[in-house]
Design an enzyme around this catalytic site. Structure first.
Site, PDB file in Angstrom:
ATOM      1  N   LYS A 122       0.828  -1.204   0.000  1.00 11.51           N
ATOM      2  CA  LYS A 122       0.000   0.000   0.000  1.00 11.51           C
ATOM      3  C   LYS A 122       0.861   1.252   0.000  1.00 11.51           C
ATOM      4  CE  LYS A 122      -4.191  -1.821   2.112  1.00 11.51           C
ATOM      5  NZ  LYS A 122      -5.184  -1.692   3.187  1.00 11.51           N
TER       6      LYS A 122
ATOM      7  N   LYS B 108      -5.274 -10.522  -6.612  1.00 13.92           N
ATOM      8  CA  LYS B 108      -6.491 -10.898  -5.902  1.00 13.92           C
ATOM      9  C   LYS B 108      -7.629  -9.912  -6.184  1.00 13.92           C
ATOM     10  CE  LYS B 108      -5.922  -8.683  -1.494  1.00 13.92           C
ATOM     11  NZ  LYS B 108      -6.310  -8.572  -0.148  1.00 13.92           N
TER      12      LYS B 108
ATOM     13  N   LYS C 245     -11.352  -4.644  -3.313  1.00 10.45           N
ATOM     14  CA  LYS C 245     -12.213  -3.461  -3.336  1.00 10.45           C
ATOM     15  C   LYS C 245     -11.481  -2.265  -3.913  1.00 10.45           C
ATOM     16  CE  LYS C 245     -14.155  -4.459   1.180  1.00 10.45           C
ATOM     17  NZ  LYS C 245     -13.723  -4.182   2.562  1.00 10.45           N
TER      18      LYS C 245
END
Ligand code: AMP
Ligand code: TRP
Length: 336
Positions: free
Chosen positions: A113, A199, A202
């Protein structure tokens, strides 16, 4: 002895998708009657990346309603919102002070991230797993059912608890209980529809990469129609050269409740033109009861607020004494 306790949570950031359902919620539902369950909507985690204040409350409600629509039963579980129970933030602070910085810098999710956000990395993103540890440890949790991507955070949670016990407890009287992760292999990693090596997430900017639990049938059809495939004839599992193929077969297998053997046999000679409508139909049928229940819950004024209030009361009854125990171990005086 009461039932062993389960704790888990999902962030209210964006729509819940099949990865959340198959990797997490479905497992919560299946075992729920054997446990004393706490399912939290982790809205404090949701602001570790930039968020929209105008959507936060509605998204939080929506996730709670989806827990119920996916089959969580209040007879076995308490559903509550993380920010409603202040012990989470407070324990997170205490744990932050005993967590070595390099443990947090080593977390894979943080590194991924942080790279995405460039210079704008907030301290919240680094401390995110400490808040997650606080969530879990407040409830003397025995088991934490999550998807594969959370395994490292669970190990960290155990390390933090062990460190606190070592520093401030005794061997006979540990302060915190060490939880076990529960990660099912099937569905533990649902992959993106547009890239079978990543993967389903969201945070993927393309909505076409995921099937959301509330997607209407025509959108599901469109997404599966356009999803990435390959040009090999015949469909096979476990071929590392064909990540999209094994992902789609796995989705079909789980959503239609079939065994791997039966799907392998059934699809061995199929082409995509035959398989995609089958998967579409299966996904739509699997999501329909969840969607019907969701809209029913959302239409009943006050119902969800009542559920969350009750959940909060039950959560506080366990979390507050654990927090008091940790504070006492660290040497704090209690207010009169
Ligand atoms: P998140 O969407 O990151 O809040 O994740 C909530 C829960 O869903 C966690 O237990 C994750 O491990 C699980 N999860 C998220 N994405 C996937 C995925 N693509 N496959 C399987 N599980 C997932
Ligand atoms: N970090 C988890 C995720 O992204 C969400 C989470 C927060 C969680 N607190 C938790 C999961 C406690 C299990 C237990 O999936």
């Amino acid at each position: 002895m009461g039932k062993p306790r389960i704790f888990s949570g999902i962030q209210p950031t964006g729509d819940l998708h099949l990865g959340n359902y198959l990797g997490a919620i479905r497992n919560w539902v299946e075992g729920q009657s054997h446990y004393d369950n706490f399912f939290c909507v982790v809205d404090l985690h949701a602001i570790t990346v930039s968020h929209n204040p105008a959507a936060l409350a509605a998204d939080t409600h929506s996730v709670a309603a989806l827990y119920l629509s996916c089959g969580i039963e209040l007879e076995h579980a308490s559903i509550f919102v993380q920010s409603h129970v202040s012990a989470h933030s407070e324990l997170a602070w205490l744990l932050n002070c005993i967590t070595p910085l390099n443990w947090l810098q080593d977390m894979v999710q943080f590194k991924e991230k942080a790279i995405k956000q460039g210079e704008n990395v907030g301290a919240g993103l680094l401390n995110y797993p400490v808040l997650m540890a606080a969530d879990i440890l407040l409830y003397d949790t025995d088991k934490v059912p999550v998807g594969e991507d959370q395994k490292q955070h669970l190990e960290l949670t155990r390390d933090i608890a062990a460190r606190l016990n070592y520093l401030y407890g005794t061997e006979e009287k540990p302060v915190l209980k060490l939880p076990e992760p529960v990660i099912r292999t099937e569905g533990a990693r649902v992959m993106s529809l547009t890239d079978g090596t990543r993967k389903m997430s969201k945070s993927d900017p393309s909505d076409m990469s995921r099937i959301n639990l509330l997607d209407p049938p025509d959108l599901i059809q469109q997404k599966i129609k356009r999803c990435k495939t390959d040009s090999v004839r015949g469909l096979t599992f476990d071929d590392s050269e064909r990540p999209e193929c094994s992902n789609l077969l796995t989705l079909y297998m789980i959503l239609s409740n079939q065994t791997k053997e039966s799907v392998t046999q059934k699809c061995a000679d199929m082409g995509w033109g035959q398989f995609k409508p089958l998967l579409t139909e299966t996904a739509i049928a699997a999501l329909k009861p969840i969607q019907d229940k969701y809209y029913e819950i959302m239409a009943e004024p006050g119902y969800l607020d009542h559920v969350l209030k009750q959940g909060r009361e039950r959560a506080e009854a366990i979390a507050n004494p654990t927090l008091a125990k940790v504070k006492a171990a660290l040497g704090y005086s209690m207010p009169l």
